[in-house]
Design a protein around this motif. Sequence first.
Motif, mmCIF file in Angstrom:
data_model
loop_
_atom_site.group_PDB
_atom_site.id
_atom_site.type_symbol
_atom_site.label_atom_id
_atom_site.label_comp_id
_atom_site.label_asym_id
_atom_site.label_seq_id
_atom_site.Cartn_x
_atom_site.Cartn_y
_atom_site.Cartn_z
ATOM 1 N N LEU A 49 0.768 -1.322 0.062
ATOM 2 C CA LEU A 49 -0.034 -0.018 -0.149
ATOM 3 C C LEU A 49 0.737 1.230 -0.032
ATOM 4 O O LEU A 49 0.301 2.126 -0.719
ATOM 5 N N ASN A 50 2.073 1.226 0.926
ATOM 6 C CA ASN A 50 2.857 2.274 0.773
ATOM 7 C C ASN A 50 3.346 2.688 -0.529
ATOM 8 O O ASN A 50 3.427 3.804 -0.975
ATOM 9 N N PHE A 51 3.838 1.762 -1.426
ATOM 10 C CA PHE A 51 4.241 2.211 -2.700
ATOM 11 C C PHE A 51 3.301 2.842 -3.564
ATOM 12 O O PHE A 51 3.728 3.700 -4.348
ATOM 13 N N VAL A 52 1.979 2.815 -3.384
ATOM 14 C CA VAL A 52 0.987 3.456 -4.363
ATOM 15 C C VAL A 52 0.338 4.717 -3.523
ATOM 16 O O VAL A 52 -0.209 5.292 -4.363
ATOM 17 N N THR A 53 0.721 4.953 -2.224
ATOM 18 C CA THR A 53 0.167 6.044 -1.569
ATOM 19 C C THR A 53 1.163 6.884 -1.036
ATOM 20 O O THR A 53 0.513 8.031 -0.598
ATOM 21 N N ASP A 140 13.609 -2.638 4.132
ATOM 22 C CA ASP A 140 13.600 -3.978 3.814
ATOM 23 C C ASP A 140 12.088 -4.539 4.068
ATOM 24 O O ASP A 140 11.704 -5.398 2.970
ATOM 25 N N THR A 141 11.390 -4.364 5.073
ATOM 26 C CA THR A 141 10.310 -4.738 5.406
ATOM 27 C C THR A 141 9.146 -4.071 4.323
ATOM 28 O O THR A 141 8.176 -4.819 3.739
ATOM 29 N N LEU A 142 9.478 -2.831 4.106
ATOM 30 C CA LEU A 142 8.780 -2.047 3.337
ATOM 31 C C LEU A 142 8.563 -2.550 1.637
ATOM 32 O O LEU A 142 7.585 -2.577 1.212
ATOM 33 N N VAL A 143 9.802 -2.928 1.216
ATOM 34 C CA VAL A 143 9.803 -3.739 -0.153
ATOM 35 C C VAL A 143 9.486 -5.029 -0.119
ATOM 36 O O VAL A 143 9.345 -5.820 -1.092
ATOM 37 N N SER A 144 9.269 -5.780 0.956
ATOM 38 C CA SER A 144 8.993 -7.121 0.931
ATOM 39 C C SER A 144 7.366 -7.298 0.495
ATOM 40 O O SER A 144 6.717 -6.597 0.976
#
Length: 371
Positions: A49-53, A140-144
């Motif tokens: 979700l963070n990638f798109v918002t 790392d967790t964010l891109v997992s």
Amino acid sequence: MELPGGVVVWAITHHDTLQALLADPRVGKNARLWTDFREGRLPEGWPLLNFVTVPGMVTADGDDHRRLRGLVSQAFTPRRIADLAPAIEARAVALLDAVAELEGPFDLRAHFAYPLPMQVIGELLGLAVEQQDDLHELSDTLVSSSATPAAAVAAQRDLNALLASVVAAKRAEPGDDLTTDLIAAREAGDGLSEAELVGTLLLMLVAGHETTLNLITNAVRALLAHPEQLRLVLDGEQPWSAVVEETLRYDSPVGQFPLRYAIEDIEVGDVVIRRGEAMLASYAAAGRDSGHHEDADAFDLTRRPNRHLSLGHGPHFCLGSGLARLEAETALRHLFERFPGLALAADAEGAEPEPIASFVSNSVRTLRVTV
């Protein structure tokens, strides 16, 4: 294809199609263009979700994108990057000095490929040394793509809080760094919101070290698996820049990047991507597209021309591409000059290393070597 959480998107895997869509004005980056997001269809705690918002240039279009990109572009001009070269050289040498003190096999990713770009982007952003490992673990967790919803939400919360504390510290004590420059731009009324400020720092952090970390790791792995190609650079027949470009194509540090959206119906060959549907830029697949690259599965440093898309294309072309190339070339040159006999550790020979648990970040978790 189906992403985690049952979210269905189009994967753009062919080089020519991807190149065209990356520059197509009918394709946007703002999540409000995406029907599934706009209508609340995404599962709670969706790990991507963070990638798109995340507010910032990576999710902006048009004037907003140009405004945000312009605020950080001065940090990545060719002249500014060239000015960083001596410091990058010194950091590489110091890290290899520390590696030389290690006994037995070691993880090249952890001891060299990670700290070099992290130290460089950390200095550019003005991050305290003690913050850098925490920021790396959270990113790392964010891109997992395998993080649980709870872990994804917690990582996003903690990362935002940590970056907000960086902003607060720089407001109290400004420095000679990009974070201070962005704060000054916001307070001068340049239209940068607080959320965009933190989002821009997040983008700079993740893009500024995760991708280069993967690039260095993937290049060393490819060279050790292809000793005849390594010999070409050690003998001076090919430049280190050829290693970087071929690695970008052959084993892209970004596997697939989410997401882009159709602003209107778009015909692609014999299919139609409907308005409001999402697209995944499959850089790793495009790099192995046999319709565009001759002998696409071969790691070949003599490949000319070597036109790949791993740094993007169009208005969202990687702003830090020059810095990433400089860091990777410097790292590889010093590594193999210092340790020309570098080899995979005995316990890693013939073993397929475990990949990173992500379809976004493309590399291996460890690369055990001996000198």
